[in-house]
Every structure is written in structure tokens, then in C-alpha cells.
Design an enzyme around this catalytic site. Structure first.
Site, PDB file in Angstrom:
ATOM      1  N   GLY A 169       0.826  -1.198   0.000  1.00 36.65           N
ATOM      2  CA  GLY A 169       0.000   0.000   0.000  1.00 36.65           C
ATOM      3  C   GLY A 169       0.861   1.249   0.000  1.00 36.65           C
ATOM      4  O   GLY A 169       1.922   1.283   0.628  1.00 36.65           O
ATOM      5  N   LYS A 185     -11.106  -0.813  17.971  1.00 35.69           N
ATOM      6  CA  LYS A 185      -9.965  -0.428  18.804  1.00 35.69           C
ATOM      7  C   LYS A 185     -10.150  -0.913  20.235  1.00 35.69           C
ATOM      8  O   LYS A 185      -9.192  -1.333  20.879  1.00 35.69           O
ATOM      9  CB  LYS A 185      -9.789   1.086  18.752  1.00 35.69           C
ATOM     10  CG  LYS A 185      -9.324   1.549  17.368  1.00 35.69           C
ATOM     11  CD  LYS A 185      -9.506   3.039  17.202  1.00 35.69           C
ATOM     12  CE  LYS A 185      -9.018   3.511  15.841  1.00 35.69           C
ATOM     13  NZ  LYS A 185      -9.465   4.885  15.551  1.00 35.69           N
ATOM     14  N   GLU A 224     -15.076  10.127   5.935  1.00 39.82           N
ATOM     15  CA  GLU A 224     -15.095   9.497   4.626  1.00 39.82           C
ATOM     16  C   GLU A 224     -16.441   9.695   3.929  1.00 39.82           C
ATOM     17  O   GLU A 224     -17.429  10.058   4.570  1.00 39.82           O
ATOM     18  CB  GLU A 224     -14.800   8.004   4.777  1.00 39.82           C
ATOM     19  CG  GLU A 224     -13.368   7.772   5.242  1.00 39.82           C
ATOM     20  CD  GLU A 224     -13.061   6.300   5.448  1.00 39.82           C
ATOM     21  OE1 GLU A 224     -13.515   5.485   4.633  1.00 39.82           O
ATOM     22  OE2 GLU A 224     -12.353   5.982   6.419  1.00 39.82           O
TER      23      GLU A 224
END
Lengths: 430, 430
Positions: free
Chosen positions: B11, B206, B191
């Protein structure tokens, strides 16, 4: 391969007893984490027969340091006795006898970290000291590990719990320094001789340790400009509050273009700055890095169990290193040349309070003096001072350098129109 | 012994470019810290010919994953491509080819940490993932290291930057959710499809990662009770403020007597609580331990350079382990049996807002219902609601358990005297 690690304790005061308690209580987790049992083998005390709150097998206690530092059965020595010269001698002896060392001793580290780390490295021994700065906050580990890939530009924070406790109470209760100090001593938050804390020396030692790691340069205590809190009055705190600031004892270590400033001084912070709400015996440290921006660590700065937690976490690292056979390999010695800033290169805003004769032209003389040094004034409060037939002036300057400000201070003290320069403080965090 | 470590990147988006930049800029410090030069050997991209802001040697770019994960010249693979299934497959391939892995991928970790860590351990490979939680904050390292000797009892914090940015602006500007969300999207803080953030899923992942480490138990996403922020109105924020609270999206992981609760929900915190002043895209996490008491970590939760800093710090650890020959030995697998709390065992205070018919006895019916479930009320605001000929009730309860409160909520919705239950939130941090 053996499955037990033997530990020797140097000192059995508050932190030593905390370490003993955690090792006893968490034995099972320690085995899970390290693959070893951890046993305290010997504890150096001054007087074996002294009555103690914590009952331990008297066979563990010894008055002879050799039973710990040269004892072939002991793998790791934990130094929690405090003091400098004796502690140094004992730790060097332990390292020379190939024992790994964990210490909570900031006084020692601030003075002798170079010698101790080099000795450790030469003997493939570990030397860990997380507990020496900000007790329960894993700040050393974060500087060595989590922020390792960044370039640290500034560290700033509250690194002494005693002074923060005193300032918190002065601020919240409007109480006087002497009064709160006495109370803090009665409660065990300040020592009988509080000078190491209140004059800023303790904080300075911690800033030396942080700066050495953060900037990878050697520093000494004399590289730190230190000012304590004993001259702060409730009037200063009150004026600061009216101007939107809170007074805290702030340690600062800052690097620009390779040159460093380290200082500890009572400073005014904007009251909505996160450090302004760090109260009582808590510590908090901001780290600024080129890539990371800002990050902050907050926690108990001292106390039996927080400090002992840091010591035992270091011990776990030592034991994990033993299992992997890599002790001594994580010792990092400073590799940059130490360069300090001059006063001309240290910039900040300042708060200044003074008594002025109430006569025509007095203030214009003062403001002309500031003008001579290119210091402009951002905020000003002037009010009559009844007792003296004088005026009280409180001002906040714009950014200026420390050399210029000190020069203004010294000239002000010589002016015949100035009765007294009451106080001046650096302003940070804006 | 070779003196260079070769890295492959999976990436080359925001974080990947950040890693590239830091490695290039800090090459000299990296050599000092690790004893090795670190070189990027190959970068997996979807399209080699795409125009990029960051110019790199096109020889580095490849569209074939084998050039990275099975390349014999590559020692360490850094996964910063995101997504789950492909990333999992590539990381497993890298580990199976004896490459160490650093990843920033929380989605992947929350789902497959067990499989990935076990595979890493079986091949004596490292698998580090500091960047997966709270970008620039070295929280994983602190849990594994600095707090290793303590028993963690609770972790609580703000672990999603997008929602914190939205809530901060809603609170400061009195703006509506939809309006701020649009703005956040335009600015790149949210986003195009914001659901992963605003519905709390990102935070939940998380919390799974933190809980797995902190409590040493295996958890899945379905173990987390999740509620997002999309139903929060500016009226809720306003009422919370009038009662002395600030609304934040809070992740909570708490252990009592061996049993754990994990949740993510908009929660009211006292406005003087330190988490209340964590604003914009910043993250902050409180850790509570039996010995240490409380400690808090604050910093940037995301962003190119903070996240890349965490990745490169992990890379440094991998390289240091390579030098010492101890890769894979710091992998910690959960060793406690997972036990979850029931709703009956999860206690907190609650905020509740509802519209009630303005008729005699209406409120006494409501308060009788609370009485039936032994929930007492600490604060109450009642005022007429002009549009509906009804009353608006805002209340704060004392501590109660989640089962009882949910039961009250469901019965209230069935009452004919209740027009609508507008909102309810957990209250924490008191």
C-alpha cells in the site's frame, strides 16, 4: 535453563515495600508474562531489628550490602534506597558483578547516568530507570520506544508532585504558601526539608533525564535554569487568574536548530490549557515531535504503588531480556553533541508585577525602558496601592528573549521611580 | 552480518507515503538507533502508472504482491493498504515466508489478531501493530511494557478522531450533526461513507484490540455493545451542557471479578473531566490499574505523520530484535479465559430526555416506573413544550444497571402518556 529469577532489594522503605507487595500479589501473572518465577532473595536494610509495618521473613533482611550486590545467587538488583553516593557505589558494584539493575533514583541518574549506563553496557547488563521520572507514567519507555522514529523538539510538563500539590491548594483556596506547605508536610506530601522539591531541583533532575533521552545529548544539572515556587504569593496567583492564567511549576526542554534550552520555573499557562487542570500530586508531560505533533502523558507522579509498578515493569523487561539472552543491548548512550542555547535565543512572553511611585511620567519611563529592548506589552493592569501612595502595575509582554527581559528587570530595580519589582514569571502554552 | 534491512510496503496511500518520508528523512538517526540502514525495496500498488504526489523510483513499484510477501530480499513487510481479507492473506503469506510484519490495520487486528499472532509466533516472526489504535499515542507499547506489572481494571477513552471532530464542532458551534458531517467530509476528516466511524464500529474495533491486550482475553466485535453518534441532536448537547456535562463518543472496557464489559456509546462526562477537553481529531485514553491508579495518554488519533511515526517505531523494534536475534519472542497471546458481564452487572448513571403528555398524574406514573426498578433520580428539568401541548422532561439518574435501565426505556415507549423518548445516554467519569 533455570526457571527462577532472584532479586535483591537495596532499601526497604515506601517504594521497596511496594515492590515486595506487587511481586507477592502478582506472582502468577509474572510467571505467565516472563516464564520465570521471581523471588526476592535479600533485602538491604539499615537495621534488621527495626519494627516494620510489612512483616517479612527476617532471613531476607541483611545489613551487609555484599549480601546483595556480590551475592552469586542474585540476578537482578533493585535500588530503591535513594541518596546519591552510596547508591552509585552499590549499583556499580552490582553491575561489576554482572547483575542487572533497576533503579528509581532520579538524583543519581541526573548526575551519573553516563557512567552507570556505560558500565552496564560494558558488562552486558541492563539498567532500567522508568520510575525515576513521573512515577507511574511510562514516559521513559515511550521516549525510547514509541516515539523512537520521531525527532523530539520539545518536552514540557509538571514533573514534581509536591509543588503541584502546593500550587493547586494555593490556587483553589487562595491560601498562602507557608500555610499550605505546613499542611503538605503534615500530610506527607512534602518532606521535613522541602527545599529539593520547592526550589525546583527535583524537577530539574527529571528534566535532565528526559532531555538526555529525548535529544540524545549529555546534560548536567548546571545546564538547567531553575527557579522554585517559594516566592509565589497568593496575589500573584490571583492576578494570573484575572488575566486568564494558572501558575504551575513547569519544566521545559526545547530544541531549535540543534541547540537546547532546559529550565524549570513557575510559569503562567492559559487556564484552559490541559496542564492547568493537572492538579494535586499528579504529573503530566507534553512531548512534541516533528512528525507526531503533540502527545501528552498524565498520571501519578509518585506514591508507593505507582512507583513500584514502574519498578516491577522494568524488572519484567529485564527478565524477558534474560529469557532471550539480550541483556544490555537496549542501553542507548547519547550520540549527539550537546549544544545549549544562550539567553538571547530563549523566547517567551512574561508576566511582571511591580510597585511604581505615583508621580508624573513614572509609567512612561517604564514603558520607554521596555521600548529600548523592543519588548511590547500585550496586557496591562494599573491600580493605586493605598498603603504606599504608589501604583501597582501588572503587565503581560509579547514574546521576547530571556536576555532582554532579564536586562529590563535589572534596570527596573535600579530606577528611583520603582519601589519594588514584586514578581515576574514566564508565560507558556499559548 | 549484513548491515541493511530491506522493507516491503503493502500500500502507498496516505500512511504509506508518510512511512516513506520518515524513513528517507531520518535515515541517519535510524542507523544510529538500530545499527542498520533501512531501505524500501518494493511497494505494492494497484496501478504503477498512476500519478502520485510523492515521486519515487518507479522500479520500486509493483502490482504483484509476490514481489513483496515472497521476495527473498525483503526482511520486513509493512501493511498499510487497509481492508480485511486481502490484507489478511498477504500478511499470512509474508509471515509464512519468514518476514516480520508491521501493520496499522485495526479492522484486521480486531477480527484476526489470534490467527495472525499465532502464525507470527510459529515462524519466530514479529507482528507489531501500535498504529492500529490511536495513531500517534504509544498505547499498545504502554500496555505491553510500562504497565505490564499491574492489573488493568478499566480502559476508557476517545478512540475515534472523526466522531470527536464532529462532536467538538456540534458542541462549540451549536451546529447540527448533518451540517457538521458534510463539512467534515469536505475537509477530509470523514469518509464519503462515514458509517464505520459515526456508527461506532471503528471505535469498537480499537476497544477489542485494547481489551485483548489489557485483560489478556480473546474478544470479538460482537462482544462490544455499540451505539454511534448519528442520532445526537444539538438539543441533547445543549441540555447536557446545562447540567454540567459534555457529550463524547466513549469506549469503555471494564473488568470486575474477572468479568468484562466492552462498549462504545455517546456518553455524558462532567465538563471539567479531562476527556471533555479533548477536542477535534485528538484521542485520549485513560488506563486504570490496581496499583497505578489512573494514567492517561493523549495525542493525535490519526493523520499521515503521527500514524507513520507509530509504524516506523514498530519497524525500529523489529530491526532491534533482528540485531539481537529475538524476533517473535515478544508476541503475547491471551492467557485468561474470556468472561463477559451481563447487562445486570454493568452499572452507570443515565441521562434521559422524553416528551410527556401534559396531564395530571403523568409524571407520577413515570417516577413510579423508575421506582419499580429501584432507579432513583438525581437531577430533573421539566418545561412546557409549546408545539405539542406537552412537557419536556430531562433527567439524570443515580447509578443503576443496564438491564434495569433498558427495561424502563422499553416500558416508557409503551406508556400512553409518553409522546416520545427522545434520547438517553450513559454518564461516565463521575
Amino acid at each position: 535453563m533455570k526457571n527462577q529469577v532472584n532479586v535483591g532489594l537495596l532499601g526497604f522503605g515506601t517504594v521497596g515495600c511496594g515492590v515486595y507487595r506487587i511481586l507477592e500479589k502478582n506472582q502468577e501473572e509474572l510467571i505467565q508474562r516472563t516464564g520465570y518465577g521471581i523471588k526476592i532473595q535479600k533485602i538491604l536494610v539499615r537495621d534488621r531489628d527495626k519494627k516494620r509495618d510489612l512483616q517479612v521473613d527476617t532471613e531476607l533482611l541483611t545489613e551487609s550490602v555484599e549480601d546483595v550486590t556480590t551475592n552469586p545467587e542474585i540476578d537482578v538488583v533493585i535500588e530503591v534506597m535513594g541518596g546519591v553516593e552510596e547508591a552509585r557505589e552499590y549499583i556499580l558494584s552490582a553491575l561489576n558483578h554482572h547483575k542487572h539493575v533497576v533503579t528509581a533514583n532520579k538524583d543519581l541518574l541526573a548526575l551519573y547516568s553516563g557512567e552507570l549506563l556505560t558500565t552496564a553496557a560494558n558488562h552486558d547488563c541492563d539498567l532500567y530507570y522508568e520510575a525515576s521520572v513521573a512515577g507511574g507514567i511510562p514516559i521513559i519507555r515511550s521516549l525510547v520506544g514509541g516515539l523512537a522514529s520521531d525527532r523530539i523538539t520539545k518536552m514540557m510538563g509538571i514533573v514534581n508532585g509536591t509543588t503541584n500539590y502546593i500550587l493547586t491548594r494555593m490556587t483553589k483556596e487562595g491560601a498562602d504558601y507557608q500555610e499550605v506547605l505546613k499542611d503538605a508536610q503534615a500530610l506527607g506530601f512534602a518532606e521535613a526539608d522541602p527545599s529539593g522539591d520547592v526550589e525546583g531541583l527535583d524537577a530539574a533532575r527529571k528534566m535532565v533525564i528526559l532531555s538526555t533521552l529525548g535529544f540524545s545529548m549529555k546534560f548536567n544539572l548546571k545546564d538547567v535554569q531553575v527557579q522554585g515556587i517559594s516566592n509565589i504569593s497568593s496575589e500573584d496567583i490571583d492576578y494570573a487568574g484575572r488575566l486568564g492564567y494558572t501558575i504551575k511549576l513547569i519544566g521545559i526542554a526545547q530544541k531549535d536548530e540543534g541547540r537546547v534550552e532546559i529550565s524549570v520555573q513557575p510559569s503562567l499557562l492559559p487556564s484552559d490549557h490541559p496542564l492547568s487542570s493537572v492538579n494535586n500530586e499528579f504529573n503530566a508531560i507534553y512531548i512534541y515531535g516533528e512528525s507526531i505533533g503533540e502527545t501528552m502523558f498524565y498520571g501519578p507522579g509518585a506514591g508507593q504503588l505507582p512507583t513500584a509498578t514502574a519498578v516491577v515493569s522494568d524488572l519484567i523487561s529485564v527478565v524477558q531480556n534474560m529469557r532471550m539472552g539480550v541483556n544490555g543491548q537496549s542501553v542507548v548512550l547519547p550520540h549527539n553533541k550537546t549544544e545549549l542555547k544562550n539567553d538571547e535565543d530563549v523566547y517567551s512572553k512574561y508576566f511582571l508585577r511591580l510597585y511604581l511611585k505615583d508621580e508624573a511620567g513614572a509609567f512612561s519611563k517604564v514603558s520607554a525602558l521596555f521600548g529600548n529592548y523592543h519588548i511590547s506589552i500585550e496586557k496591562l493592569i494599573q491600580q493605586p496601592l493605598k498603603e504606599k501612595g504608589a501604583a501597582e502595575i501588572v503587565m503581560v509582554t509579547h514574546q521576547t528573549n530571556r536576555a532582554a527581559f532579564n536586562q529590563v528587570l535589572s534596570e527596573l530595580k535600579g530606577f528611583d521611580i520603582v519601589y519594588d519589582v514584586i514578581s515576574s514569571y514566564r508565560i507558556e502554552g499559548e
